[in-house]
Design an enzyme around this catalytic site. Structure first.
Site, PDB file in Angstrom:
ATOM      1  N   ASP A  66     -42.464 -64.013 103.979  1.00 11.55           N
ATOM      2  CA  ASP A  66     -41.773 -64.954 103.103  1.00 11.55           C
ATOM      3  C   ASP A  66     -41.439 -64.212 101.808  1.00 11.55           C
ATOM      4  OD1 ASP A  66     -40.865 -66.888 101.439  1.00 11.55           O
ATOM      5  OD2 ASP A  66     -42.588 -68.238 101.653  1.00 11.55           O
ATOM      6  N   LYS A 121     -34.332 -68.294  96.211  1.00 14.55           N
ATOM      7  CA  LYS A 121     -34.294 -67.880  94.806  1.00 14.55           C
ATOM      8  C   LYS A 121     -33.153 -66.898  94.505  1.00 14.55           C
ATOM      9  CE  LYS A 121     -38.812 -69.568  93.850  1.00 14.55           C
ATOM     10  NZ  LYS A 121     -39.896 -69.667  94.814  1.00 14.55           N
ATOM     11  N   TYR A 137     -47.728 -69.786  98.853  1.00 15.01           N
ATOM     12  CA  TYR A 137     -46.903 -70.999  98.890  1.00 15.01           C
ATOM     13  C   TYR A 137     -45.634 -70.690  99.662  1.00 15.01           C
ATOM     14  CZ  TYR A 137     -43.926 -74.862  97.285  1.00 15.01           C
ATOM     15  OH  TYR A 137     -43.089 -75.946  97.219  1.00 15.01           O
TER      16      TYR A 137
HETATM   17  C1  LIG Z   1     -40.267 -70.858  95.800  1.00 12.99           C
HETATM   18  C2  LIG Z   1     -40.840 -70.456  97.082  1.00 12.99           C
HETATM   19  C3  LIG Z   1     -40.594 -71.169  98.275  1.00 12.99           C
HETATM   20  C4  LIG Z   1     -39.867 -72.477  98.293  1.00 12.99           C
HETATM   21  O1  LIG Z   1     -38.537 -72.352  97.926  1.00 12.99           O
HETATM   22  P1  LIG Z   1     -37.746 -73.670  97.419  1.00 12.99           P
HETATM   23  O2  LIG Z   1     -36.356 -73.185  97.209  1.00 12.99           O
HETATM   24  O3  LIG Z   1     -38.440 -74.116  96.182  1.00 12.99           O
HETATM   25  O4  LIG Z   1     -37.838 -74.680  98.503  1.00 12.99           O
HETATM   26  C5  LIG Z   1     -41.058 -70.650  99.457  1.00 12.99           C
HETATM   27  N1  LIG Z   1     -41.763 -69.506  99.487  1.00 12.99           N
HETATM   28  C6  LIG Z   1     -42.030 -68.798  98.373  1.00 12.99           C
HETATM   29  C7  LIG Z   1     -42.777 -67.515  98.475  1.00 12.99           C
HETATM   30  C8  LIG Z   1     -41.599 -69.262  97.133  1.00 12.99           C
HETATM   31  O5  LIG Z   1     -41.910 -68.572  96.034  1.00 12.99           O
END
Ligand SMILES: *Cc1c(COP(=O)(O)O)cnc(C)c1O
Length: 429
Positions: free
Chosen positions: A238, A266, A143
């Site tokens: 990511d 995060k 994701y």
């Molecule tokens: C949470 C998450 C996102 C999205 O971040 P948001 O601040 O919710 O937009 C993107 N990539 C990864 C791996 C994530 O865990």
């Protein structure tokens, strides 16, 4: 469980879609009613009736120092007194950028955003601008936030064009996104043979945390790095979840891989809305105002978030911080495994640093999305609700990882293990 939560959920649904501002919070994956939180402190969150829960969600990762960590709160208070936003440069943004580049050597320039979604969306635009190519590759089960290009799954054939996973995403966007099975070297090699010179970038969670927790092989990462270099494809890690979470240097330090670009979110905002993308100077110089790839944000680099982040990095960079975190995770999982074994319940687990995942399966620890989805979701839901009743808050979905904070005490861990023992016992009845 309490009628108060049911009532609050009902009220929330009146003017908020589904009663929540992010879908997973609605408990659709486990059934039942979400708990409405009033406040939190240290390892615990409290609902509106002041029931305490030991929290292993930590706002989905950011609360690595526990909730309301005093130095962070103090920094935010001071920042607030100095004004909430200026839309002009501040020295705090420079400090955060310096800190990130110092900790993560693959990053030479870094731009702040307001969320992880913005960070990955922008990184992909930069990769496309830099390479002049359109196609991107992502992996099944990873994701990367909710931007259009990334809400895509594999088409019917393995190397087919992608299909949107959400209504509202034009097929014309999705067709530029190829989706491959995670942790699969053959699929990766085949994809590069066919499309290598047309790919702008590959984006992946270097350790997946959105299909529970899956740690791919070193060989997968090495192959990925080699193929990207050979074909001039931008490798984007990511690390929105894994950054400063699985270790100070993130998953890239763990695997010893230098990605071309990295995204964060995060943890770096210590709980305030933040994201960041960065990478090699040559690539990041494509970003406006230096280059022709446009990217902006009215509230980007917000002083509250920057000053909270600076305070947080002070704690994360203390010697032994991640070892202590990791020891807590190991202790907890050992307790879980012993309790599960005692009651004849098959579980598997993965963990690194302050992140862990538990699978209900008799098979091997899952290595990809397919294997993950074969785990027993009903057992997980039963476990989740059993733990909640015992005052333990886990992510309300079998697809999510769990998070430890520095503020979880020995007492918390023992209480969690005792709760698991009790819940496992009931599960075999
Ligand atoms: C949470 C998450 C996102 C999205 O971040 P948001 O601040 O919710 O937009 C993107 N990539 C990864 C791996 C994530 O865990």
């Amino acid at each position: 469980m309490s009628t108060k939560n049911e009532q609050l959920f009902l009220q929330a649904k009146k003017h908020i879609p589904g009663g929540v501002n992010s879908p997973v919070r609605a408990f659709a994956g486990v059934g039942g009613t979400p708990i409405f939180i009033q406040r939190a402190n240290g390892s615990k969150i409290y609902d509106t009736e002041d029931n305490a829960y030991i929290d292993y969600v930590g706002s989905w990762g950011p609360m690595i120092l526990g909730h309301a960590y005093p130095p962070v709160i103090e920094a935010v208070k001071q920042a607030a007194e100095d004004g909430l936003s200026f839309g002009a440069p501040t020295p705090f943004e420079t400090t955060i950028a310096d800190k990130i580049c110092e900790i993560v050597p693959s990053i030479e320039l870094v731009r702040m955003t307001n969320s992880g979604t913005e960070a990955t969306m922008s990184a992909i635009r930069v990769a496309r601008g830099y390479t002049g190519r359109d196609k991107i590759v992502k992996f099944e089960g990873c994701y990367h936030g909710h931007s259009d290009s990334l809400l895509v799954k594999a088409g019917s054939g393995m190397l087919d064009i992608g299909e949107p996973t959400s209504k509202g995403v034009p097929a014309d966007f999705a067709k530029h996104t190829l989706t491959l099975p995670y942790n699969d070297i053959d699929a990766l090699t085949a994809c590069f043979e066919k499309f290598g010179d047309e790919l702008a970038c590959i984006i992946l969670e270097p350790i997946a945390g959105n299909m529970n927790m899956i740690i791919p092989s070193n060989e997968f990462h090495n192959t990925l790095r080699e193929l990207c270099t050979k074909h001039g494809v931008v490798l984007i890690f990511d690390e929105v979840m894994t950054g400063f979470r699985v270790g100070l240097g993130g998953a890239q330090a763990h695997f010893g891989i230098d990605p071309d670009m990295t995204t964060f979110g995060k943890i770096i905002g210590a709980g305030l809305p933040v994201g960041a993308f960065g990478g090699k100077r040559e690539i990041m110089e494509c970003v406006a105002p230096l280059g022709g790839v446009y990217q902006a944000g009215t509230l980007s680099g917000n002083p509250l978030a920057m000053r909270a982040g600076i305070a947080m990095f002070k704690s994360l960079t203390v010697d032994g911080f991640y070892e202590a975190l990791s020891d807590k995770v190991s202790y907890l999982l050992e307790g879980f495994h012993k309790a599960a074994e005692k009651h004849g319940i098959a579980i598997r687990s993965n963990h690194l640093g302050g992140m862990f995942g538990i699978f209900f399966t008799e098979g091997d620890t899952p290595q990809n999305f397919d294997e993950m989805t074969k785990c027993d979701a009903n057992k997980f839901a039963t476990f989740f609700h059993g733990m909640l009743e015992e005052g333990i808050y886990l992510a309300p979905s079998a697809f999510e990882a769990a998070f430890m904070s520095s503020e979880h005490t020995q007492q918390d861990l023992d209480a969690t293990i005792a709760a698991a023992d009790k819940v496992f016992a009931k599960m075999v009845d």
